[in-house]
Design an enzyme around this catalytic site. Sequence first.
Site, PDB file in Angstrom:
ATOM      1  N   GLU A   1      -2.930  -0.327   5.102  1.00 39.22           N
ATOM      2  CA  GLU A   1      -2.365   0.393   3.950  1.00 39.22           C
ATOM      3  C   GLU A   1      -0.903   0.006   3.765  1.00 39.22           C
ATOM      4  O   GLU A   1      -0.048   0.338   4.581  1.00 39.22           O
ATOM      5  CB  GLU A   1      -2.448   1.914   4.141  1.00 39.22           C
ATOM      6  CG  GLU A   1      -2.035   2.657   2.875  1.00 39.22           C
ATOM      7  CD  GLU A   1      -1.466   4.050   3.096  1.00 39.22           C
ATOM      8  OE1 GLU A   1      -1.201   4.451   4.250  1.00 39.22           O
ATOM      9  OE2 GLU A   1      -1.239   4.741   2.091  1.00 39.22           O
TER      10      GLU A   1
ATOM     11  N   ASP B   1      -3.658   3.164   8.610  1.00 36.86           N
ATOM     12  CA  ASP B   1      -2.843   4.074   7.811  1.00 36.86           C
ATOM     13  C   ASP B   1      -1.357   3.739   7.902  1.00 36.86           C
ATOM     14  O   ASP B   1      -0.845   3.473   8.997  1.00 36.86           O
ATOM     15  CB  ASP B   1      -3.076   5.500   8.353  1.00 36.86           C
ATOM     16  CG  ASP B   1      -2.302   6.543   7.590  1.00 36.86           C
ATOM     17  OD1 ASP B   1      -2.665   6.826   6.447  1.00 36.86           O
ATOM     18  OD2 ASP B   1      -1.300   7.056   8.147  1.00 36.86           O
TER      19      ASP B   1
HETATM   20  C1  NOJ Z   1      -1.310   7.665   4.061  1.00 38.43           C
HETATM   21  C2  NOJ Z   1      -2.558   8.481   3.925  1.00 38.43           C
HETATM   22  O1  NOJ Z   1      -3.393   7.877   2.980  1.00 38.43           O
HETATM   23  C3  NOJ Z   1      -2.124   9.874   3.549  1.00 38.43           C
HETATM   24  O2  NOJ Z   1      -3.212  10.680   3.179  1.00 38.43           O
HETATM   25  C4  NOJ Z   1      -1.368  10.458   4.703  1.00 38.43           C
HETATM   26  O3  NOJ Z   1      -0.881  11.734   4.326  1.00 38.43           O
HETATM   27  C5  NOJ Z   1      -0.185   9.568   5.093  1.00 38.43           C
HETATM   28  N1  NOJ Z   1      -0.541   8.179   5.162  1.00 38.43           N
HETATM   29  C6  NOJ Z   1       0.362   9.959   6.435  1.00 38.43           C
HETATM   30  O4  NOJ Z   1      -0.542   9.617   7.439  1.00 38.43           O
END
Ligand code: NOJ
Length: 542
Positions: free
Chosen positions: A279, A211
């Site tokens: 991500e 993430d």
């Molecule tokens: C990206 C995640 O996909 C999202 O859902 C989240 O709120 C943020 N990162 C913070 O962790």
Amino acid sequence: MMEAALLSDRKQHEWWQTGVVYQVYPRSFKDTTGNGVGDLQGVIDKMDYLSDTLGIDAIWMSPFYPSPMADFGYDVSDYCDVHPMFGDLATFDRLVACAHDAGLKVIIDFVPNHSSDQHPWFIESRSSRENPRRDWYVWRDPKADGSQPNNWLGAFGGSAWELDDRTGQYYLHSFLKEQPDLNWRNPAVKAAMLEHLRFWLDRSVDGFRIDAVSFVMKDPAERDNPPNPESAPQIHKSLGAYDAQLHQYDQGHADLHQIFREMRALLDEYEPSRMALGEMHIYDWNELASYYSKDLDELSMPTNFGLLKAPWTAAGIRGVVDGVEAAIPPGAWPNYVLGTHDDQRLATRFGEQGSRQAAVLLLTLRGSPTLYYGDELGMREAEIPPERQQDPWGMTEPTLGRDGCRTPMQWSPDPAAGFTSANEPWLPVGSDHAVRNVQSQLLDPDSHLNLYHRLLVLRRGSAALRTGAYLPLDPVPPDCFVFERSQGTERVLVAVNFSAEPLFIEAAGFTGRIAVSTERVNEGNAVEGALHLLPYEAAVAV
Ligand code: NOJ
């Protein structure tokens, strides 16, 4: 014959290159306890749907860790356990075993940049300036006038700094104030976080979706971000006030590469091979490519949200695909994303025909697709009445709330969509569930679900689609994107008509039949050096 092809390309390609990843948002997939919230047992119960009815290859589980749920699990208070609402470690182990028995891999979300403010580490860290864990998070003195240390913003609105009155210092939170950023420049933090990866690897998970990983390394000098001269969104969607800055110093520092090498070295200790999907919201393809690294020793794949951002036109889509193909190093493998738990539902963005074209593209381009639960049904963004809103982002920036794409999976036309026996699921069921549900769509050969299934079956049996080369075809009519995938002597032709007119496309030298089309009536038609497409049709010929 098909099995032989499968075995031969698996020898040269990793499972995460040949396979299709399906994102499960556990809160919304299937509730087996009757409390209105999905759980791990629900995923186990639906394993046959995933492996056979649909036919995907890997599950990505969004967070199921203990969490106060300020950001619905992306605020982790224990990295090595399961929130009781979802089950327990024994249930998780059963889920992995059951997935493996069904031939599926399991990828889990790992949230490295921040913990919950209720994580024992942060509770200790915030207790005093002298606490040994103080430096596990990012604490800074106010400026002389008492204001925040620099101009960084939180992605969900407001400042990225929160003043803690007890100790008179600010802590950094790139997202909510309940999500303090860990200090990855402290070697003890890095070592502890890598141990968490090991914990799950030892429980046989096959990889991680990492993430917000760009945030892990920031400018060590913590310089102010410059203003964004264009006020243009920096990523695929507008992020409100956050777009006022260029996010040059609060994320994406070059020291990320070293972290990725260390993560990768850890993954490479395990057999069979494990993967990391990081991500990253990067639309400069050379920069994106750098996170594979030329030696391919960093992320297995950075996520590529390019198709979410691109205009839904032949030129828009081709621009992304050709750009990525040209930039990534030899041996690197693209990833494509068209839906997530953070974005408006795919079928709402592109409409009925557009979302069917998207299914064809996602499952035939060279690369590993990630498919978001419910998109295989064409589920639309749900209307959430204000009193049922849950997402904290929607509270600060009403147009940016993400609840509409997180509503329960629609299994049946029943009032609760077959998701729960509770009177009220945690988010309302989408109003389209009477039509867009698994049970009804299985009976309709023209449904979204059957289109996805046909594409997944075709892909499983085709080495060219799983691992073959990508070659765009020219010249073609301007509103059309046509490409070939080939491996050895196998050739697959994919043609997508973005116009409202029927099109005639020349494909000199290609002979075959339409195997799958968004217009099922055309399936089986012969293709002899040319192809007729109906308006908005996307067809795959073999
Ligand atoms: C990206 C995640 O996909 C999202 O859902 C989240 O709120 C943020 N990162 C913070 O962790």
